[in-house]
Write an enzyme that holds these catalytic residues in place. Sequence first.
Site, PDB file in Angstrom:
ATOM      1  N   ASP A 167       0.831  -1.209   0.000  1.00 39.90           N
ATOM      2  CA  ASP A 167       0.000   0.000   0.000  1.00 39.90           C
ATOM      3  C   ASP A 167       0.869   1.265   0.000  1.00 39.90           C
ATOM      4  OD1 ASP A 167      -2.409   1.340   0.024  1.00 39.90           O
ATOM      5  OD2 ASP A 167      -3.230   0.212   1.708  1.00 39.90           O
TER       6      ASP A 167
ATOM      7  N   GLU B 275      -0.990   1.724  -5.137  1.00 44.93           N
ATOM      8  CA  GLU B 275      -0.789   3.177  -4.915  1.00 44.93           C
ATOM      9  C   GLU B 275      -1.885   3.997  -5.593  1.00 44.93           C
ATOM     10  OE1 GLU B 275      -0.443   3.937  -8.313  1.00 44.93           O
ATOM     11  OE2 GLU B 275       0.864   5.592  -7.656  1.00 44.93           O
ATOM     12  N   TRP B 276      -3.000   3.304  -5.868  1.00 39.43           N
ATOM     13  CA  TRP B 276      -4.264   3.946  -6.275  1.00 39.43           C
ATOM     14  C   TRP B 276      -4.197   4.671  -7.626  1.00 39.43           C
ATOM     15  CZ3 TRP B 276      -2.647   6.508  -1.293  1.00 39.43           C
ATOM     16  CH2 TRP B 276      -2.729   5.610  -0.238  1.00 39.43           C
ATOM     17  N   GLY B 277      -3.153   4.394  -8.410  1.00 35.72           N
ATOM     18  CA  GLY B 277      -3.045   5.037  -9.715  1.00 35.72           C
ATOM     19  C   GLY B 277      -2.543   6.470  -9.630  1.00 35.72           C
ATOM     20  N   ASP B 278      -2.140   6.918  -8.436  1.00 36.17           N
ATOM     21  CA  ASP B 278      -1.716   8.317  -8.263  1.00 36.17           C
ATOM     22  C   ASP B 278      -0.534   8.692  -9.148  1.00 36.17           C
ATOM     23  OD1 ASP B 278      -3.645   8.506  -6.407  1.00 36.17           O
ATOM     24  OD2 ASP B 278      -2.332   8.912  -4.689  1.00 36.17           O
ATOM     25  N   ASN B 279       0.356   7.730  -9.366  1.00 38.22           N
ATOM     26  CA  ASN B 279       1.581   8.020 -10.126  1.00 38.22           C
ATOM     27  C   ASN B 279       1.629   7.240 -11.435  1.00 38.22           C
ATOM     28  OD1 ASN B 279       3.172   9.622  -7.929  1.00 38.22           O
ATOM     29  ND2 ASN B 279       2.348   7.828  -6.893  1.00 38.22           N
TER      30      ASN B 279
ATOM     31  N   ASP C 241     -10.147   3.539  -3.482  1.00 34.66           N
ATOM     32  CA  ASP C 241     -10.871   2.358  -3.019  1.00 34.66           C
ATOM     33  C   ASP C 241     -12.300   2.260  -3.559  1.00 34.66           C
ATOM     34  OD1 ASP C 241      -8.608   1.947  -1.608  1.00 34.66           O
ATOM     35  OD2 ASP C 241      -9.543   1.953   0.368  1.00 34.66           O
TER      36      ASP C 241
END
Length: 403
Positions: A150, A183-187, A205
Amino acid sequence: MKKILLAFCLGLLCMNAPLYAQKFEGLAQTPPMGWNSWNKFACNIDEQLIRETADMLVETGLRDAGYIYLNIDDCWHGERDSLGFIHPDPVRFPSGMKALADYVHSRGLKIGIYSDAGRKTCGGRPGSFGHEYQDALQYAKWGIDYLKYDWCETEDINPKGAYNLMRDALYAAGRPILFSMCEWGDNQPWEWAQETGHMWRTTGDIYNCFDCIDQYPTWAAFGVLQILDMQEGLRKYAGPGHWNDPDMLEVGNGMTVNEDRAHFTMWCMLAAPLVLGNDLRNMTDDTRGIILNKEVIAIDQDPLGIQGFKHAAEDGLEFWFKPLSDGDWAFCILNRTTEPREYTIDWQQFNLHDDLSHRSTAFDTTHYNICNLWTLKDDGNTKKIRKVIIPGRDVVLYRLSGK
Ligand code: GLA
């Protein structure tokens, strides 16, 4: 002499570097399938739940349908010992992780665990920052097969560096562990993580709502349609060994049967990892019928490994195609609205070419047999137009077979 020594050392370094700077290959040739504790149980987990879930995976036939990873999410952690090695919470996991892993393996399953690249996990437990190699060693010793990693409390850490560091640590520990990046697609991990992980989250999420956004001060959770819409443009990055992950399933967690069926179907059209998130000890027949439909699972697990795409949309209906091995296609109509809709399929309007798979539907020259994958009925072939009714927030899903 000094020069020779330097060249020798550099040579050694170069020889060594590629040995560790890699992920384990061959662990996710099709999208990973399993169960994870978070969506239903959050931090309320213990070894009893994991053992019972292992038993249920076997007894319900889910394991044999392909759901082989049993993944413990956040909050299993106790403290680090004086040497820095992590241990499980002694109250919730009194038998320890090795014993639990042995039990899960004895049921013919694989076991997954969770950590975080920062100092703390999202649930405030110890993260792996500064302990990456130690944690990887510990997981390998316990017999872990899957790590979800995470991105909370990461401050200004470089994402590519952090994920590659854990990838290298896992590889050095020597036990093949599937690496699931969260990493939630942030990067934009799809642009750089093909050599890093076996799957990467593309969004924040999910939660058990079909068409909603749950907004918190610093983050949001998303419904099924919101997550589906965020997959636009990402299909070219996925393939055998490296998958887009639109988050775990919410089937059986409170949505209607139609919504659950639509959710499951769209995740299969996306070639998404199928990670269940419901309580397997209390399942309705409807839930079982959805997650155990082998023909639908086969769309997700098709060996070609090409994600489906939205070809057209009109008036709340979406028309999706996924190329399959053997020249077949999956075809799906998604009704996003709450009302049932009648639609007449004129196959000739769906003649298309997919640049990614280099495949054409060629309805003008090929007559496909139609198998309705939710009724499991033979629905004729594509020679004639076809009238269908799609219930509100539901799908019609066909396998079109050319042979
Ligand atoms: C993040 C992840 C979730 C879950 C929780 C655990 O929010 O995206 O999937 O792992 O952390 O705290």
